[in-house]
Design a protein around this motif. Structure first.
Motif, PDB file in Angstrom:
ATOM      1  N   GLU A   1      39.292  13.960  37.379  1.00 56.34           N
ATOM      2  CA  GLU A   1      39.798  11.819  36.912  1.00 56.34           C
ATOM      3  C   GLU A   1      39.185  10.926  36.345  1.00 56.34           C
ATOM      4  N   ASP A   2      38.468  11.855  35.868  1.00 55.08           N
ATOM      5  CA  ASP A   2      37.677  10.823  34.915  1.00 55.08           C
ATOM      6  C   ASP A   2      37.039  11.824  34.203  1.00 55.08           C
ATOM      7  N   SER A   3      37.977  11.550  33.016  1.00 56.65           N
ATOM      8  CA  SER A   3      37.422  12.236  31.703  1.00 56.65           C
ATOM      9  C   SER A   3      36.745  12.409  31.197  1.00 56.65           C
ATOM     10  N   LEU A   4      36.235  11.452  30.528  1.00 55.35           N
ATOM     11  CA  LEU A   4      35.135  11.203  29.903  1.00 55.35           C
ATOM     12  C   LEU A   4      33.465  11.127  30.405  1.00 55.35           C
ATOM     13  N   ALA A   5      33.416  10.793  31.899  1.00 59.85           N
ATOM     14  CA  ALA A   5      32.560  11.204  32.427  1.00 59.85           C
ATOM     15  C   ALA A   5      32.286  13.267  32.411  1.00 59.85           C
ATOM     16  N   THR A   6      33.308  13.698  33.009  1.00 67.15           N
ATOM     17  CA  THR A   6      32.900  15.264  32.686  1.00 67.15           C
ATOM     18  C   THR A   6      32.899  15.073  31.345  1.00 67.15           C
TER      19      THR A   6
ATOM     20  N   TYR B   1      29.935  17.837  30.183  1.00 71.80           N
ATOM     21  CA  TYR B   1      29.734  20.037  30.112  1.00 71.80           C
ATOM     22  C   TYR B   1      29.567  19.764  28.860  1.00 71.80           C
ATOM     23  N   VAL B   2      28.431  18.696  27.481  1.00 74.28           N
ATOM     24  CA  VAL B   2      28.727  19.169  26.370  1.00 74.28           C
ATOM     25  C   VAL B   2      27.268  18.904  26.335  1.00 74.28           C
ATOM     26  N   GLY B   3      26.314  19.577  25.815  1.00 77.28           N
ATOM     27  CA  GLY B   3      25.238  19.683  25.347  1.00 77.28           C
ATOM     28  C   GLY B   3      24.706  21.139  24.757  1.00 77.28           C
ATOM     29  N   ASP B   4      23.408  20.610  24.784  1.00 79.24           N
ATOM     30  CA  ASP B   4      22.678  21.772  24.048  1.00 79.24           C
ATOM     31  C   ASP B   4      22.787  22.677  25.003  1.00 79.24           C
ATOM     32  N   GLN B   5      23.477  22.997  26.314  1.00 75.76           N
ATOM     33  CA  GLN B   5      23.372  23.877  27.364  1.00 75.76           C
ATOM     34  C   GLN B   5      24.172  24.202  27.450  1.00 75.76           C
ATOM     35  N   ARG B   6      25.241  23.517  27.275  1.00 77.72           N
ATOM     36  CA  ARG B   6      26.715  23.879  27.716  1.00 77.72           C
ATOM     37  C   ARG B   6      27.956  23.761  26.029  1.00 77.72           C
TER      38      ARG B   6
ATOM     39  N   ASN C   1      40.068  20.985  40.926  1.00 78.41           N
ATOM     40  CA  ASN C   1      39.734  21.557  40.013  1.00 78.41           C
ATOM     41  C   ASN C   1      37.640  20.948  39.751  1.00 78.41           C
ATOM     42  N   THR C   2      36.840  20.977  37.944  1.00 79.05           N
ATOM     43  CA  THR C   2      36.096  20.006  38.461  1.00 79.05           C
ATOM     44  C   THR C   2      34.832  20.021  39.022  1.00 79.05           C
ATOM     45  N   GLN C   3      34.505  21.225  39.226  1.00 78.79           N
ATOM     46  CA  GLN C   3      34.135  21.599  40.857  1.00 78.79           C
ATOM     47  C   GLN C   3      32.814  21.682  39.893  1.00 78.79           C
ATOM     48  N   PRO C   4      31.506  21.558  40.783  1.00 79.35           N
ATOM     49  CA  PRO C   4      29.972  21.729  40.336  1.00 79.35           C
ATOM     50  C   PRO C   4      29.524  22.327  39.895  1.00 79.35           C
ATOM     51  N   GLU C   5      30.082  24.339  40.490  1.00 84.16           N
ATOM     52  CA  GLU C   5      29.511  25.295  40.144  1.00 84.16           C
ATOM     53  C   GLU C   5      29.848  25.452  38.612  1.00 84.16           C
ATOM     54  N   ASN C   6      31.155  24.877  37.844  1.00 86.16           N
ATOM     55  CA  ASN C   6      31.467  24.899  36.996  1.00 86.16           C
ATOM     56  C   ASN C   6      30.696  24.533  36.065  1.00 86.16           C
ATOM     57  N   LEU C   7      29.383  24.240  35.476  1.00 85.74           N
ATOM     58  CA  LEU C   7      28.199  23.645  34.812  1.00 85.74           C
ATOM     59  C   LEU C   7      27.353  24.951  34.904  1.00 85.74           C
ATOM     60  N   GLY C   8      27.460  25.527  36.403  1.00 92.66           N
ATOM     61  CA  GLY C   8      26.405  26.636  35.418  1.00 92.66           C
ATOM     62  C   GLY C   8      27.133  27.819  35.444  1.00 92.66           C
ATOM     63  N   PHE C   9      28.510  28.112  35.298  1.00 93.32           N
ATOM     64  CA  PHE C   9      29.315  29.436  34.673  1.00 93.32           C
ATOM     65  C   PHE C   9      29.088  28.610  32.865  1.00 93.32           C
ATOM     66  N   LEU C  10      29.297  27.353  32.420  1.00 97.13           N
ATOM     67  CA  LEU C  10      29.165  26.737  31.085  1.00 97.13           C
ATOM     68  C   LEU C  10      27.993  27.606  30.135  1.00 97.13           C
ATOM     69  N   GLU C  11      26.651  26.897  31.554  1.00 97.10           N
ATOM     70  CA  GLU C  11      25.422  27.666  30.378  1.00 97.10           C
ATOM     71  C   GLU C  11      25.151  29.089  30.192  1.00 97.10           C
ATOM     72  N   ASP C  12      26.239  30.168  31.502  1.00100.83           N
ATOM     73  CA  ASP C  12      26.733  31.151  30.878  1.00100.83           C
ATOM     74  C   ASP C  12      26.991  31.392  29.584  1.00100.83           C
ATOM     75  N   LEU C  13      27.932  30.716  29.508  1.00103.10           N
ATOM     76  CA  LEU C  13      29.384  31.039  28.220  1.00103.10           C
ATOM     77  C   LEU C  13      27.911  30.143  26.942  1.00103.10           C
ATOM     78  N   ARG C  14      27.330  29.280  27.428  1.00102.73           N
ATOM     79  CA  ARG C  14      26.718  29.276  25.996  1.00102.73           C
ATOM     80  C   ARG C  14      25.394  29.757  25.604  1.00102.73           C
ATOM     81  N   ARG C  15      24.908  30.256  26.714  1.00101.48           N
ATOM     82  CA  ARG C  15      23.949  31.781  26.301  1.00101.48           C
ATOM     83  C   ARG C  15      24.600  33.451  25.435  1.00101.48           C
ATOM     84  N   LEU C  16      25.990  33.389  26.182  1.00105.48           N
ATOM     85  CA  LEU C  16      26.484  33.780  24.977  1.00105.48           C
ATOM     86  C   LEU C  16      26.658  33.203  23.544  1.00105.48           C
TER      87      LEU C  16
END
Length: 538
Positions: free
Chosen positions: A274-279, A283-288, A243-258
């Motif tokens: 493994e570090d939920s606070l860092a993740t 994951y959270v912000g203007d584009q995610r 889980n928690t792979q770097p490719e997921n960030l791009g999908f979150l940005e696609d989801l946010r655009r929707l």
């Protein structure tokens, strides 16, 4: 970032639909039951509801195994029932968030049924398939959170498929662009209906390591926390690759655009890494994602030091985003039991609601928290949760926090006309909604008073947060906006304590908030057991 969005500082009431209200006598709650109780929910003063899955499902994991993302399971009603729910909620000023389980689905989903038939069909690459090793064993050492290996053999393809949860919950292959687009299309279906937000289940599980590398072992002393049983072999690994792979960030940005195409629709991600606070910060912000929450306050650790450290760590990492906090939900032991050491008194239950509502961020309150419900003790013969059945008796599963809402003191607690899907304990009937309604000092009415009071204080809704140094068991913090500064002090123990105000801090008492309160005497705060003090700074 502005403070005008409805979700910023909102109190979101989580409904577990099969345990809320049954209107057809089958022992399982339904969407018409939610509609019937929306006036009650509005009376609490919450801003939104989050409804756990009600989609078509074989119910192996009680709706978190979806067989049709665009249809309501007959157990819960119809799409028309959902439309009525949405319309009434909006008429009452309540926003509606729905659970979206994107990383996996049910083995009964038509996509999976097609995918498993061969290696060359149209859906062949829609799931995570892998060849066995030379000796026939699974392709790597990944474990399922629900026990055992995370791979299941499929004889039609002579391959294994990945399931991070139950074997009947195959993981979708998000490396496939067609899967990502189909997922977004399903989300769009509900956004077009007018839902106000999404709660994204296990959102960091969408992608897996394409190389299928083994997870490294975790030392025994590190096998703790994060919401699963410590005797679960899942805890034996660092989950760096499943889980928690770097490719997921791009999908979150696609989801946010929707989501950005729908005025003020919001996404809340459930994150367990493994570090939920860092993740969460990532994951959270203007584009995610708009908001994120993790299991950090859903653990057994209840101390001022731990709570302060958890919040400060996220604050330091997520300077650009918006958190959401919860101390109870449908997956963990209820907070008054988990943190109370047998103390389930009125003042403690009220204090926990005030505490989580005083942290910077939005809040999820789980159905029954407003009543101070303790964890139910469900005997093995009545157990429904597959997770609990595997790990009994060391871990009894999640049924104890999922028992039906007690609306009255009757045998069926006003939940159903017949036997309920889980037993309702006598202790819950004794503190039912009907029992608490006439008592102005009940947990229910104190929570109502407090949530109404909180709405009058912008600092508690979207102000900055800073903690004061204080010895255990005192948690002291301030919330600030440009126009308001508030002090909040909590005695987390069952004994009275005192706390001296920091040098130079000038405070004034506030109007009554309904909670069991501490008092200011000269420069000292006197805090009875499980009490709270709020004061205006300056």
């Amino acid at each position: 970032m502005t403070t005008t969005n409805w979700w910023r500082g909102a109190v979101i009431y989580q409904i577990y639909p099969r345990s809320f209200l049954d209107t057809n006598g089958d022992g399982v709650g339904d969407l018409p039951g939610i509609v019937r109780k929306l006036d009650y929910i509005a009376s609490l003063g919450v801003d939104a509801i989050w409804i756990s899955p009600f989609f078509k499902s074989p119910m192996a994991d009680f709706g978190y195994d979806i067989a049709d993302y665009r249809d309501v399971d007959p157990l819960f009603g119809t799409v028309d029932d959902f439309d009525r729910l949405l319309a009434k909620a909006h008429s009452l000023g309540i926003k509606v968030m729905i659970d979206q389980v994107l990383s996996h689905c049910s083995a009964e989903h038509p996509w999976f049924k097609e995918s498993r038939e061969s290696r060359d069909n149209a859906k062949a690459d829609w799931y995570v398939w892998a060849d066995p090793k030379e000796d026939g064993t699974p392709p790597n050492n990944w474990m399922s959170l629900f026990g055992g290996v995370a791979w299941r053999w499929e004889p039609r393809r002579e391959q294994y498929y990945l399931h991070n949860f139950l074997a009947s919950q195959p993981d979708l292959n998000f490396h496939n662009p067609a899967v990502r687009q189909a997922t977004l299309d399903n989300v769009k279906f509900w956004l077009d209906k007018g839902v106000d937000g999404l709660r994204l289940d296990a959102i960091n599980f969408c992608f897996h390591d394409a190389q299928l590398r083994d997870n490294p072992p975790k030392p025994k002393e590190m096998r703790v926390g994060r919401g699963f049983s410590p005797d679960n072999p899942y805890a034996y690994q660092y989950h760096y690759y499943n889980n928690t792979q770097p490719e997921n960030l791009g999908f979150l940005e696609d989801l946010r655009r929707l989501l950005d195409r729908y005025p003020d629709a919001a996404a809340l991600g459930e994150i367990s890494s493994e570090d939920s606070l860092a993740t969460t910060a990532e994951y959270v912000g203007d584009q995610r994602l708009h908001m994120g929450y993790s299991f950090e306050l859903l653990t057994d650790d209840f101390s001022a030091t731990y709570i302060r450290g958890t919040v400060e760590k996220l604050e330091a990492a997520m300077t650009h985003g918006w958190p959401c906090w919860a101390v109870s939900n449908h997956d963990v032991q209820r907070a008054v039991t988990r943190w109370g050491n047998g103390d389930t008194a009125h003042d403690f239950a009220s204090q926990l609601v005030a505490l989580v509502c005083s942290l910077r961020g939005s809040v999820c309150l789980y159905q029954g928290e407003e009543l101070g419900l303790p964890e139910a003790d469900v005997p093995f013969e009545a157990l429904q949760d597959p997770y609990g059945k595997v790990f009994w008796p060391k871990f009894k599963g999640r049924d104890g926090c999922r028992t039906p809402m007690p609306w009255s003191g009757e045998d069926t607690a006003g939940f159903s006309d017949g036997p309920s899907w889980l037993p309702i304990p006598d202790a819950h009937r004794a503190i039912s909604v009907a029992a608490q309604e006439p008592d102005p000092h009940s947990v229910l009415n104190v929570v109502r008073s407090f949530l109404a009071w909180r709405k009058r204080h912008p600092a508690l809704q979207h102000g900055r947060i800073v903690f004061f140094d204080a010895p255990e068991p005192v948690l002291a913090l301030r919330r600030d906006t440009e126009d308001e500064s508030l002090l909040a002090v909590f005695n987390l123990s069952a004994q009275a304590v005192e706390w001296a105000l920091p040098e130079g801090l000038i405070v004034q008492t506030l109007e009554d908030h309904g909670l069991f309160s501490g008092v200011l005497v000269d420069r000292s705060v006197h805090l009875p057991a499980r009490s709270v003090l709020y004061a205006r700074i300056g």
